[in-house]
Scaffold this active site. Structure first.
Site, PDB file in Angstrom:
ATOM      1  N   ASN A  24       1.034  -1.087   0.380  1.00  0.00           N
ATOM      2  CA  ASN A  24      -0.286  -0.017   0.219  1.00  0.00           C
ATOM      3  C   ASN A  24       0.969   1.374   0.319  1.00  0.00           C
ATOM      4  OD1 ASN A  24       0.490   0.684   3.057  1.00  0.00           O
ATOM      5  ND2 ASN A  24      -0.206  -1.310   3.608  1.00  0.00           N
TER       6      ASN A  24
ATOM      7  N   LYS B  91       9.465 -16.969 -10.380  1.00  0.00           N
ATOM      8  CA  LYS B  91       8.281 -16.011 -10.856  1.00  0.00           C
ATOM      9  C   LYS B  91       7.217 -16.644 -11.643  1.00  0.00           C
ATOM     10  CE  LYS B  91       8.633 -11.697 -14.253  1.00  0.00           C
ATOM     11  NZ  LYS B  91       9.404 -11.501 -15.334  1.00  0.00           N
TER      12      LYS B  91
ATOM     13  N   ASP C 235      -3.923  -9.859  12.443  1.00  0.00           N
ATOM     14  CA  ASP C 235      -3.873  -8.689  13.030  1.00  0.00           C
ATOM     15  C   ASP C 235      -3.403  -8.007  14.751  1.00  0.00           C
ATOM     16  OD1 ASP C 235      -5.342  -6.113  14.320  1.00  0.00           O
ATOM     17  OD2 ASP C 235      -6.561  -6.319  12.681  1.00  0.00           O
TER      18      ASP C 235
ATOM     19  N   PHE D 140      -4.666   2.610  14.905  1.00  0.00           N
ATOM     20  CA  PHE D 140      -4.948   4.075  14.098  1.00  0.00           C
ATOM     21  C   PHE D 140      -5.980   3.427  13.543  1.00  0.00           C
ATOM     22  CE2 PHE D 140      -1.502   7.670  13.326  1.00  0.00           C
ATOM     23  CZ  PHE D 140      -1.226   7.667  14.366  1.00  0.00           C
TER      24      PHE D 140
ATOM     25  N   LYS E 180     -11.017  -4.396  18.244  1.00  0.00           N
ATOM     26  CA  LYS E 180      -9.279  -4.276  18.496  1.00  0.00           C
ATOM     27  C   LYS E 180      -9.062  -4.689  19.948  1.00  0.00           C
ATOM     28  CE  LYS E 180      -8.479  -3.443  13.614  1.00  0.00           C
ATOM     29  NZ  LYS E 180      -6.476  -3.832  12.196  1.00  0.00           N
TER      30      LYS E 180
END
Ligand code: PMT
Length: 412
Positions: free
Chosen positions: A215, A293, A311, A330, A348
């Site tokens: 990300n 690959k 998590d 966050f 959480k």
């Protein structure tokens, strides 16, 4: 902060920052300390024993094999007579000698012979500071109980920019005072004695040896938090995914690639007092990453077969023993920011969620990789929304907020 009546042995290494060591002598004495100096051979290329002696009001020591020095004040006595040894500038060479237990000159011998606390203020070129050898030496020194102040980021004498400038004399004197007050929390270092952990950056989840899922997290926010906590005196470990940032000064950095590695690194550092989970951890990984690959085939694109990652935040927040006193998560949200953050807080099991708006409305700032952030602190007691701030300011405010929350705790 006063240093009244304290005796400091200042060991000056050979670097351009040596001139600041002279200012440091003045600052330490102004705060009430008596200062005695050792100058390495290289240090004498930058400052003279006469300057150090004039400013300290005491003899400056330079030679391990000086008959007169040994007769007046032997090297063992020199190191034991002090309340604290301060090495400033601590050059890469001096740090290497300390880490490996060398006793090849008066400075390294005094450092090996001492039974007193040692504070180092590293100063060197940014590449030298970032070299794996220096990092290894720094880790060894920390393990040995050596305290570190700085280095600061900025332009260097050599023209390069980055971390490597020696901390300012006032900051070194503050760190010395904090150490001599038993590492106890002080107004400038309210988190002295507190162990903190921060996660930062993205994770990379391999698809095959050349491709991965990732990300856009840059690590800027998490790294700034680690630095801000360290600046308040906490002993900080930063567990970071792959980022293109320099390691924050005064922070132990563990580098990982995947969510599984991040979880293992976090668990290995437990227990800590406060944990801040700022990393943008990939929710999924490829069940079976290719050993070779992947090739294009006439049958169309391969099916990746994703499985859920552990998590990390929930695992730590829900620990039944050894849970950090404060667990901060966050949440990067593009809509219904507070609603989603509250749901995450409950799901959480953490104490606070720092909700950041990563949508891009007019003036919006929270996009990953940017320099500013728009955050709200969501706790079980309510929501506190902060103005748009740069990520360093968010980090400093959050670190202060953490210090306030933990202010009545005694660290062991
Ligand atoms: O790195 P920057 O470019 O500066 O950007 C900062 C940031 C936007 C990445 C950061 O401020 C941020 O918001 N990080 C959390 C990103 C996110 O949305 O995480 P999440 O909603 O997937 O997870 C919520 C919380 O659980 C986070 O604390 C996360 O670290 C944690 N988590 C998530 C998944 C997982 N497998 N393990 C976790 O620990």
């Amino acid at each position: 902060m006063t240093l009244s009546g304290k005796r400091i042995l200042l060991i000056v290494g050979g670097g351009i920052a040596g001139y600041k060591a002279l200012e440091l002598i003045r600052v330490l004495r102004k705060r009430g300390a008596s200062v005695r100096c050792i100058l390495t051979k290289a240090a004498q290329e930058f400052v003279t024993p006469l300057s150090a002696a004039s400013l300290s009001g005491d003899k400056a020591y330079t030679d391990l094999f000086s008959l007169t020095d040994e007769a007046e004040m032997g090297h063992i006595e020199l190191s034991r007579d002090a309340d604290l040894l301060v090495v400033a500038p601590a050059t890469a060479d001096l740090m290497a000698k300390m880490a490996h237990g060398f006793a090849s000159d008066l400075a390294s011998t005094a450092l090996l012979a001492t039974d007193k606390a040692v504070l180092i203020a590293p100063a060197m070129n940014v590449r030298m500071w970032e070299h794996p050898a220096t990092k290894r030496n720094l880790a060894v020194l920390r393990e040995d109980g050596v305290s570190v102040v700085g280095p600061d980021e900025g332009e260097m004498a050599c023209g390069e920019f980055g971390f490597g400038r020696m901390a300012q004399p006032d900051a070194i004197a503050d760190a010395a005072a904090a150490l001599l007050s038993g590492g106890a929390a002080s107004p400038a270092k309210p988190l002295a004695g507190c162990r903190a952990l921060v996660t930062s950056g993205p994770t990379h989840e391999p698809i095959d040896p050349v491709r991965y899922i990732a990300n856009r997290s840059s690590g800027k926010q998490g790294h700034a938090i680690a630095r801000a906590l360290a600046e308040l005196g906490a002993e900080v470990t930063l567990v970071s995914g792959p980022v293109a940032l320099a390691d924050p000064p005064g922070v132990a950095v563990v580098k990982v690639e995947t969510a599984a590695e991040m979880l293992a690194a976090v668990e290995a550092r437990m227990p800590v007092d406060a944990a801040v989970f700022c990393a943008a951890v990939a929710d999924w990984r490829v069940a079976r990453a290719g050993d070779e690959k992947l090739k294009k085939t006439p049958g169309g694109p391969p099916s990746l077969g994703l499985v859920e990652n552990p998590d990390i935040l929930a695992t730590i927040a829900k620990r039944t023993s050894g849970r950090p006193v404060l667990v901060v998560g966050f949440a990067a949200e593009t809509e219904k920011v507070i609603e989603h953050a509250k749901a995450k807080l409950a799901r959480k099991g953490c104490d606070w969620i720092v909700a950041n708006d990563v949508s891009t409305p007019a003036g919006g700032t929270g996009v990953m990789g940017g320099d500013r952030n728009t955050v709200s602190i969501v706790t079980r007691d309510g929501v506190e929304t902060w103005p748009i701030l740069d990520k360093t300011a968010v980090a400093q405010r959050l670190a202060q907020r953490i210090a306030e929350q933990l202010k009545d705790r005694q660290w062991v």
